[in-house]
Structures are given as C-alpha cells and as structure tokens.
Design a protein around this motif. Structure first.
Motif, mmCIF file in Angstrom:
data_model
loop_
_atom_site.group_PDB
_atom_site.id
_atom_site.type_symbol
_atom_site.label_atom_id
_atom_site.label_comp_id
_atom_site.label_asym_id
_atom_site.label_seq_id
_atom_site.Cartn_x
_atom_site.Cartn_y
_atom_site.Cartn_z
ATOM 1 N N PHE A 31 48.340 58.127 59.826
ATOM 2 C CA PHE A 31 47.590 58.098 58.577
ATOM 3 C C PHE A 31 46.334 57.249 58.719
ATOM 4 O O PHE A 31 46.175 56.463 59.644
ATOM 5 C CB PHE A 31 48.462 57.544 57.437
ATOM 6 C CG PHE A 31 48.682 56.041 57.510
ATOM 7 C CD1 PHE A 31 47.871 55.163 56.796
ATOM 8 C CD2 PHE A 31 49.691 55.510 58.302
ATOM 9 C CE1 PHE A 31 48.073 53.791 56.854
ATOM 10 C CE2 PHE A 31 49.894 54.135 58.375
ATOM 11 C CZ PHE A 31 49.081 53.271 57.645
ATOM 12 N N GLU A 32 45.455 57.414 57.763
ATOM 13 C CA GLU A 32 44.302 56.544 57.582
ATOM 14 C C GLU A 32 44.075 56.371 56.086
ATOM 15 O O GLU A 32 44.429 57.248 55.289
ATOM 16 C CB GLU A 32 43.050 57.119 58.243
ATOM 17 C CG GLU A 32 42.571 58.421 57.617
ATOM 18 C CD GLU A 32 41.235 58.897 58.166
ATOM 19 O OE1 GLU A 32 40.547 58.116 58.847
ATOM 20 O OE2 GLU A 32 40.876 60.074 57.906
ATOM 21 N N ILE A 33 43.519 55.225 55.720
ATOM 22 C CA ILE A 33 43.138 54.977 54.331
ATOM 23 C C ILE A 33 41.636 54.705 54.318
ATOM 24 O O ILE A 33 41.171 53.724 54.909
ATOM 25 C CB ILE A 33 43.895 53.783 53.726
ATOM 26 C CG1 ILE A 33 45.409 54.008 53.796
ATOM 27 C CG2 ILE A 33 43.464 53.563 52.275
ATOM 28 C CD1 ILE A 33 46.221 52.808 53.323
ATOM 29 N N LEU A 34 40.891 55.597 53.690
ATOM 30 C CA LEU A 34 39.441 55.439 53.577
ATOM 31 C C LEU A 34 39.096 55.090 52.137
ATOM 32 O O LEU A 34 39.418 55.842 51.208
ATOM 33 C CB LEU A 34 38.719 56.733 53.965
ATOM 34 C CG LEU A 34 38.849 57.225 55.407
ATOM 35 C CD1 LEU A 34 37.990 58.470 55.601
ATOM 36 C CD2 LEU A 34 38.444 56.141 56.392
ATOM 37 N N CYS A 35 38.437 53.967 51.950
ATOM 38 C CA CYS A 35 38.009 53.523 50.623
ATOM 39 C C CYS A 35 36.494 53.382 50.642
ATOM 40 O O CYS A 35 35.957 52.531 51.356
ATOM 41 C CB CYS A 35 38.658 52.181 50.270
ATOM 42 S SG CYS A 35 40.451 52.167 50.428
ATOM 43 N N PHE A 36 35.820 54.211 49.877
ATOM 44 C CA PHE A 36 34.362 54.151 49.809
ATOM 45 C C PHE A 36 33.954 53.568 48.467
ATOM 46 O O PHE A 36 34.377 54.039 47.410
ATOM 47 C CB PHE A 36 33.748 55.545 49.981
ATOM 48 C CG PHE A 36 33.701 56.009 51.417
ATOM 49 C CD1 PHE A 36 34.395 55.352 52.422
ATOM 50 C CD2 PHE A 36 32.943 57.120 51.771
ATOM 51 C CE1 PHE A 36 34.353 55.779 53.738
ATOM 52 C CE2 PHE A 36 32.889 57.558 53.086
ATOM 53 C CZ PHE A 36 33.599 56.887 54.074
ATOM 54 N N ASP A 37 33.124 52.535 48.533
ATOM 55 C CA ASP A 37 32.624 51.856 47.343
ATOM 56 C C ASP A 37 31.291 52.470 46.950
ATOM 57 O O ASP A 37 30.334 52.446 47.721
ATOM 58 C CB ASP A 37 32.477 50.362 47.637
ATOM 59 C CG ASP A 37 32.176 49.549 46.408
ATOM 60 O OD1 ASP A 37 31.244 49.915 45.671
ATOM 61 O OD2 ASP A 37 32.855 48.540 46.179
ATOM 62 N N ASP A 38 31.235 53.014 45.723
ATOM 63 C CA ASP A 38 30.066 53.782 45.292
ATOM 64 C C ASP A 38 28.979 52.876 44.700
ATOM 65 O O ASP A 38 28.579 53.009 43.547
ATOM 66 C CB ASP A 38 30.498 54.830 44.267
ATOM 67 C CG ASP A 38 29.465 55.949 44.113
ATOM 68 O OD1 ASP A 38 28.522 55.993 44.923
ATOM 69 O OD2 ASP A 38 29.618 56.766 43.192
ATOM 70 N N GLY A 39 28.507 51.919 45.544
ATOM 71 C CA GLY A 39 27.400 51.061 45.138
ATOM 72 C C GLY A 39 27.757 50.058 44.064
ATOM 73 O O GLY A 39 26.987 49.833 43.125
ATOM 74 N N LEU A 55 43.811 45.558 57.332
ATOM 75 C CA LEU A 55 44.985 46.422 57.487
ATOM 76 C C LEU A 55 44.707 47.495 58.530
ATOM 77 O O LEU A 55 43.606 48.044 58.601
ATOM 78 C CB LEU A 55 45.336 47.087 56.155
ATOM 79 C CG LEU A 55 45.720 46.163 54.998
ATOM 80 C CD1 LEU A 55 45.857 46.970 53.702
ATOM 81 C CD2 LEU A 55 47.023 45.433 55.307
ATOM 82 N N ALA A 56 45.720 47.801 59.328
ATOM 83 C CA ALA A 56 45.569 48.840 60.348
ATOM 84 C C ALA A 56 45.282 50.191 59.703
ATOM 85 O O ALA A 56 45.793 50.509 58.627
ATOM 86 C CB ALA A 56 46.854 48.926 61.179
ATOM 87 N N HIS A 57 44.427 50.961 60.358
ATOM 88 C CA HIS A 57 44.097 52.331 59.933
ATOM 89 C C HIS A 57 43.440 52.371 58.551
ATOM 90 O O HIS A 57 43.551 53.374 57.832
ATOM 91 C CB HIS A 57 45.350 53.226 59.931
ATOM 92 C CG HIS A 57 46.242 53.037 61.108
ATOM 93 N ND1 HIS A 57 45.840 53.323 62.393
ATOM 94 C CD2 HIS A 57 47.525 52.583 61.199
ATOM 95 C CE1 HIS A 57 46.826 53.056 63.233
ATOM 96 N NE2 HIS A 57 47.853 52.601 62.534
ATOM 97 N N THR A 58 42.766 51.288 58.174
ATOM 98 C CA THR A 58 42.186 51.193 56.844
ATOM 99 C C THR A 58 40.714 50.783 56.938
ATOM 100 O O THR A 58 40.363 49.910 57.726
ATOM 101 C CB THR A 58 42.948 50.158 55.984
ATOM 102 O OG1 THR A 58 44.325 50.521 55.931
ATOM 103 C CG2 THR A 58 42.397 50.089 54.568
ATOM 104 N N ARG A 59 39.889 51.427 56.124
ATOM 105 C CA ARG A 59 38.451 51.135 56.164
ATOM 106 C C ARG A 59 37.884 51.064 54.744
ATOM 107 O O ARG A 59 38.126 51.955 53.925
ATOM 108 C CB ARG A 59 37.717 52.230 56.941
ATOM 109 C CG ARG A 59 36.207 52.026 57.033
ATOM 110 C CD ARG A 59 35.555 53.229 57.679
ATOM 111 N NE ARG A 59 34.096 53.133 57.667
ATOM 112 C CZ ARG A 59 33.277 54.172 57.766
ATOM 113 N NH1 ARG A 59 33.772 55.382 57.901
ATOM 114 N NH2 ARG A 59 31.974 54.006 57.750
#
Length: 298
Positions: A31-39, A55-59
């Motif tokens: 798995f991966e967890i992608l968190c994008f912050d919209d400005g 955290l591993a596999h997390t961005r």
C-alpha cells in the motif's frame, strides 16, 4: 495493491492517516498513502501534518496554490502507484477497526467501484453545527442494502475504491470549480458505462462538520453547480432528485411559485436554518425554492 488518496485543505489529517496506516500494516498488504495539501494557509497545521512523512509508504505533499476539489483528486490518482484507489476525505475517520479489511476482502471480487458508506456520530454536535449533522444523519447515512436500490446516485466519493484504469477514463470534472456535485458527474459517468458497483458496509464517520452558516453557503454553491449541470445537459434530469422535481414543477408552471417563496421567505428560512432548532423540512424547501429562483428566467 492499494493507493489511499487523501486531499486536504487547512485540516489535520494526522489521526486519520495513523489509523489507516495501522490497519494497512496489520493486513500486511502492499500500500501507499498519498496526502496532497491543496495550498493550505495555516502554517501550524501544515507543520503538524508533516509528521505523517515519518510513516512508511506515506507521503504528505504541499501544493503551492489551491487547484480545487476535483483537480487535486485527479492529480492524486495520476500519481498513485497501484491499481486500486481508495479516496478518503480529510475530515473522516473509520468507524471500525476492520474498515480496510472489509475492502480488501471485496477487492478480490473484481468490482471496479466499491463504496463503503458514511455515518454521523449519534451524539448531537454543538448548536452551530446542527444542520449539517441533521442532513447527513438523515439523508447520507444509509446501509449498503438501501444504497443498492439506487446504486449509482448513492455513491459519495468520501470513502470509495475505484480501479485506476477506470478512474483515468472518467475522472472528476474540472468544469465545476466550487463546492458540490462533482460526485454526481462521476457517478453518472459510471452509470453510462454500466460499471459494476458494489455497496458494502465499511463506513467512515464524517467528523468535520460545517457550521450552519457555512453549510448554507455551500448549499447555494452546490445548487449553482446543479444549474450549470442542467443547463449544459451534463446528466439526465432523472438521475438527480432535485432536477426531477424541478422538471415536474415546470411542467405545471409551479416553479415560479417556489421562486417567489424564496424571495419572500428567504430571511425567515435562513433564520431557522442557522438556529439550534433548524428544520430539515425548511431546509428542503429552502433548497427547492432557491433552485427555482436561480432558474426562473430559464
């Protein structure tokens, strides 16, 4: 196997990400967890959210400027590594400790779209947040069997798995830049493609409630988007309850009556809706009368 995609804007995602990461790790899946912050503009909150990069596999990735609700979800999907995309809103939390396990079990059935549902906590929120809680508890919080009766129109993409290959063919429409009905357009595209949809009971709690005033503002934004959708024939009117009802009113020339109701009673209705005793009946009348009002010249 699974890319977990979480867009956020001025909201703490630390608790959500830690819980999702814990469940995914226990399942021993890829798995991966992608968190994008919209400005986001709140610097302290940004610094807090950066913690999840440990955290591993997390961005946690911060965009330089706000690109909007649809565009950021489309970007997350394009950057995802895996074939199954789990879209989660920032302001939710899994209801159960086996939240992910239920999804992983159903992924094997090869459904392109799986929706787990949404719930609202039983205890009443503070009085300034009661309207969103009442509406969500009454309208959005449905079991899988109830949702399956209208399997496409019932999908909310705050807690949904979609195959990446399907999503890249459809995506969220960038034609809507403000709040509301981006879910409607995507769900409608799934219906047109006759996509197999599975409704399961693996819900999240919606915890980030809008204030009564903010929710009324968002309600108007969503109805303005719906006007755009109708005017540009982006969906069949039968797909959306509000459009079906508006169409029927127009056939009897009653739409102008409801537009007049909005003109005459707008302040009275809004006074109720921002109060601790807000009524869903008045809210539904407010929505319908406002939609008739903004369409009265059509």
């Amino acid at each position: 196997m699974l890319s977990i995609l979480i867009p956020t804007y001025n909201y703490s995602i630390v608790k959500l990400v830690h819980e999702i990461h814990r469940q995914a790790t226990l399942l021993n899946i890829t798995f991966e967890i992608l968190c994008f912050d919209d400005g986001s503009t709140e610097k302290e909150l940004i610094e807090t959210n950066k913690e999840i990069n440990n955290l591993a596999h997390t961005r946690y990735h911060i965009l330089e400027k706000n690109i909007g609700r649809s565009a950021i979800r489309n970007l997350l999907a394009k950057k995802a590594k895996h074939e199954h995309l789990l879209f989660l809103d920032a302001d939710v939390l899994p209801k159960e400790s086996n939240f992910l396990a239920k999804y992983i079990k159903e992924i094997k059935a090869d459904y392109p779209v799986i929706y787990g549902g949404i719930r609202y906590q039983e205890e009443k929120p503070a009085k300034d947040y009661i309207l969103r809680w009442k509406y969500g508890s009454s309208i959005e919080s449905k079991s899988a069997s109830d949702r399956n009766k209208s399997k496409y129109a019932s999908i909310l993409f705050s807690n949904t798995i979609i195959k990446k290959s399907l999503f890249l063919k459809t995506q969220f429409s960038n034609k809507l830049s403000t709040y509301g009905h981006e879910d409607t357009l995507l769900a409608y595209s799934f219906q047109n493609l006759n996509t197999k949809v599975l409704h399961i009971d693996s819900p999240v709690f919606h915890i980030g409630l809008d204030s009564n005033k903010e929710y009324l503002k968002k309600t108007k934004e969503a109805l303005n988007n719906l006007k755009y959708i109708e005017a540009n024939a982006l969906v069949n009117a039968e797909f959306v309850k509000m459009l079906r009802f508006h169409k029927k009113l127009k056939s009897f020339k009653l739409n102008l009556v409801f537009a007049t109701i909005y003109t005459l009673f707008k302040r009275t209705m809004e006074k109720n809706l921002i109060s601790p005793i807000s009524s869903l009946k008045i809210y539904n009348l407010y929505r319908l009368s406002y939609f008739c009002y903004i369409n009265k010249s059509e």
